[in-house]
Design a protein around this motif. Structure first.
Motif, mmCIF file in Angstrom:
data_model
loop_
_atom_site.group_PDB
_atom_site.id
_atom_site.type_symbol
_atom_site.label_atom_id
_atom_site.label_comp_id
_atom_site.label_asym_id
_atom_site.label_seq_id
_atom_site.Cartn_x
_atom_site.Cartn_y
_atom_site.Cartn_z
ATOM 1 N N ALA A 110 0.616 -1.158 0.018
ATOM 2 C CA ALA A 110 -0.240 0.016 0.038
ATOM 3 C C ALA A 110 0.199 1.212 -0.221
ATOM 4 C CB ALA A 110 -0.563 0.323 0.768
ATOM 5 N N GLU A 111 0.145 2.741 -1.063
ATOM 6 C CA GLU A 111 1.331 3.141 -1.151
ATOM 7 C C GLU A 111 0.902 4.718 0.273
ATOM 8 O OE1 GLU A 111 2.610 4.805 -4.983
ATOM 9 O OE2 GLU A 111 1.093 3.064 -5.540
ATOM 10 N N ASN A 112 0.110 4.022 1.211
ATOM 11 C CA ASN A 112 -0.199 5.145 2.468
ATOM 12 C C ASN A 112 -1.151 4.605 2.687
ATOM 13 O OD1 ASN A 112 -3.588 5.567 1.901
ATOM 14 N ND2 ASN A 112 -2.480 6.595 -0.246
ATOM 15 N N ALA A 113 -1.082 5.095 4.603
ATOM 16 C CA ALA A 113 -1.963 4.595 5.515
ATOM 17 C C ALA A 113 -3.466 4.233 5.097
ATOM 18 C CB ALA A 113 -1.879 5.519 6.604
ATOM 19 N N GLU A 114 -3.932 4.708 4.721
ATOM 20 C CA GLU A 114 -5.896 4.888 4.384
ATOM 21 C C GLU A 114 -5.701 3.825 3.431
ATOM 22 O OE1 GLU A 114 -3.744 7.590 4.088
ATOM 23 O OE2 GLU A 114 -4.739 9.133 5.367
ATOM 24 N N GLU A 115 -4.625 3.484 1.956
ATOM 25 C CA GLU A 115 -4.986 2.463 1.187
ATOM 26 C C GLU A 115 -4.687 1.221 2.163
ATOM 27 O OE1 GLU A 115 -2.589 0.449 -2.052
ATOM 28 O OE2 GLU A 115 -2.241 2.695 -2.020
ATOM 29 N N ALA A 116 -3.566 0.915 3.213
ATOM 30 C CA ALA A 116 -3.553 -0.266 3.702
ATOM 31 C C ALA A 116 -4.903 -0.816 4.620
ATOM 32 C CB ALA A 116 -1.523 -0.103 4.941
ATOM 33 N N LEU A 117 -4.966 0.845 5.046
ATOM 34 C CA LEU A 117 -6.231 0.397 6.678
ATOM 35 C C LEU A 117 -7.428 -1.127 5.100
ATOM 36 C CD1 LEU A 117 -6.421 3.902 8.111
ATOM 37 C CD2 LEU A 117 -5.902 1.129 9.254
ATOM 38 N N GLU A 118 -7.585 0.259 3.836
ATOM 39 C CA GLU A 118 -8.688 -0.555 3.540
ATOM 40 C C GLU A 118 -8.244 -1.967 2.778
ATOM 41 O OE1 GLU A 118 -9.119 1.340 -0.367
ATOM 42 O OE2 GLU A 118 -9.425 3.176 0.845
ATOM 43 N N ILE A 119 -7.265 -2.050 2.789
ATOM 44 C CA ILE A 119 -6.641 -3.671 2.110
ATOM 45 C C ILE A 119 -6.973 -4.373 3.211
ATOM 46 C CG2 ILE A 119 -4.436 -5.157 1.977
ATOM 47 C CD1 ILE A 119 -3.503 -3.214 0.227
ATOM 48 N N ILE A 120 -6.598 -3.806 4.911
ATOM 49 C CA ILE A 120 -6.587 -4.310 6.323
ATOM 50 C C ILE A 120 -8.302 -5.174 6.292
ATOM 51 C CG2 ILE A 120 -6.538 -4.464 8.928
ATOM 52 C CD1 ILE A 120 -3.849 -2.682 8.643
ATOM 53 N N GLU A 121 -9.126 -3.940 5.780
ATOM 54 C CA GLU A 121 -10.670 -3.786 6.153
ATOM 55 C C GLU A 121 -11.255 -5.199 4.926
ATOM 56 O OE1 GLU A 121 -12.303 -3.132 8.829
ATOM 57 O OE2 GLU A 121 -10.818 -2.268 9.468
ATOM 58 N N GLU A 122 -10.929 -5.039 4.162
ATOM 59 C CA GLU A 122 -11.305 -6.664 2.388
ATOM 60 C C GLU A 122 -10.675 -7.938 3.026
ATOM 61 O OE1 GLU A 122 -9.320 -5.528 -0.999
ATOM 62 O OE2 GLU A 122 -10.354 -3.441 -0.581
ATOM 63 N N ILE A 123 -9.299 -7.848 3.909
ATOM 64 C CA ILE A 123 -9.152 -9.251 4.167
ATOM 65 C C ILE A 123 -9.480 -9.850 5.532
ATOM 66 C CG2 ILE A 123 -7.027 -10.329 5.766
ATOM 67 C CD1 ILE A 123 -5.329 -8.917 2.679
ATOM 68 N N GLN A 124 -9.783 -8.571 6.524
ATOM 69 C CA GLN A 124 -10.474 -8.590 7.577
ATOM 70 C C GLN A 124 -12.194 -9.389 7.570
ATOM 71 O OE1 GLN A 124 -9.018 -9.735 10.522
ATOM 72 N NE2 GLN A 124 -6.932 -9.155 10.139
ATOM 73 N N ALA A 125 -12.551 -8.609 6.326
ATOM 74 C CA ALA A 125 -13.988 -8.861 6.132
ATOM 75 C C ALA A 125 -14.264 -10.298 4.791
ATOM 76 C CB ALA A 125 -14.454 -7.472 5.430
#
Length: 132
Positions: free
Chosen positions: A36-51
């Motif tokens: 991820a190129e920034n924290a916001e993008e990383a948070l989206e990735i984390i949420e997707e994986i957790q979901a």
């Protein structure tokens, strides 16, 4: 069976690619490598994986100085929701106050400084994984 994930976060694509190459060379196909190129993008990735509940993020390697949300704030936020994720900060310019804050509030496993040593990065991740 889904593979666990190692997530790398940095605003410089060349660093992300370098991290991904180093990690894949060492750990092979044992993990999925997300970037991820920034924290916001990383948070989206984390949420997707957790979901999806398909796999778990085991390790996050994050830069400190990024546009928007800085690495210390990002890792503290992640820790509040997902305390078991191993957190590593990789930085060229973090201030000591930020590093101490992440150690205290996000159980930071280790802080590595750019330019990092590839073997030190691998050993840091291995020691973090051993704690899980």
């Amino acid at each position: 069976m889904p593979k666990p994930v190692i997530l790398c976060v940095d605003d410089e694509l060349v660093i992300l690619n370098s991290l991904k190459i180093q990690l894949k060379k060492e750990f092979g196909d044992n993990y999925l490598y997300e970037i991820a190129e920034n924290a916001e993008e990383a948070l989206e990735i984390i949420e997707e994986i957790q979901a999806e509940k398909e796999s778990d993020i085991l390790v996050i390697v994050s830069d400190w100085l990024m546009p928007g949300l800085k690495g210390d704030e990002f890792l503290i936020g992640v820790h509040q929701k997902y305390p078991r994720i191993v957190k590593v900060m990789l930085t060229g310019q973090a201030d000591e106050v930020a590093i101490e804050r992440v150690k205290e509030q996000a159980n930071l496993h280790r802080c590595l400084y750019k330019p990092w040593d590839g073997q030190e990065l691998v050993e840091t991740i291995k020691s973090g994984l051993a704690k899980i």
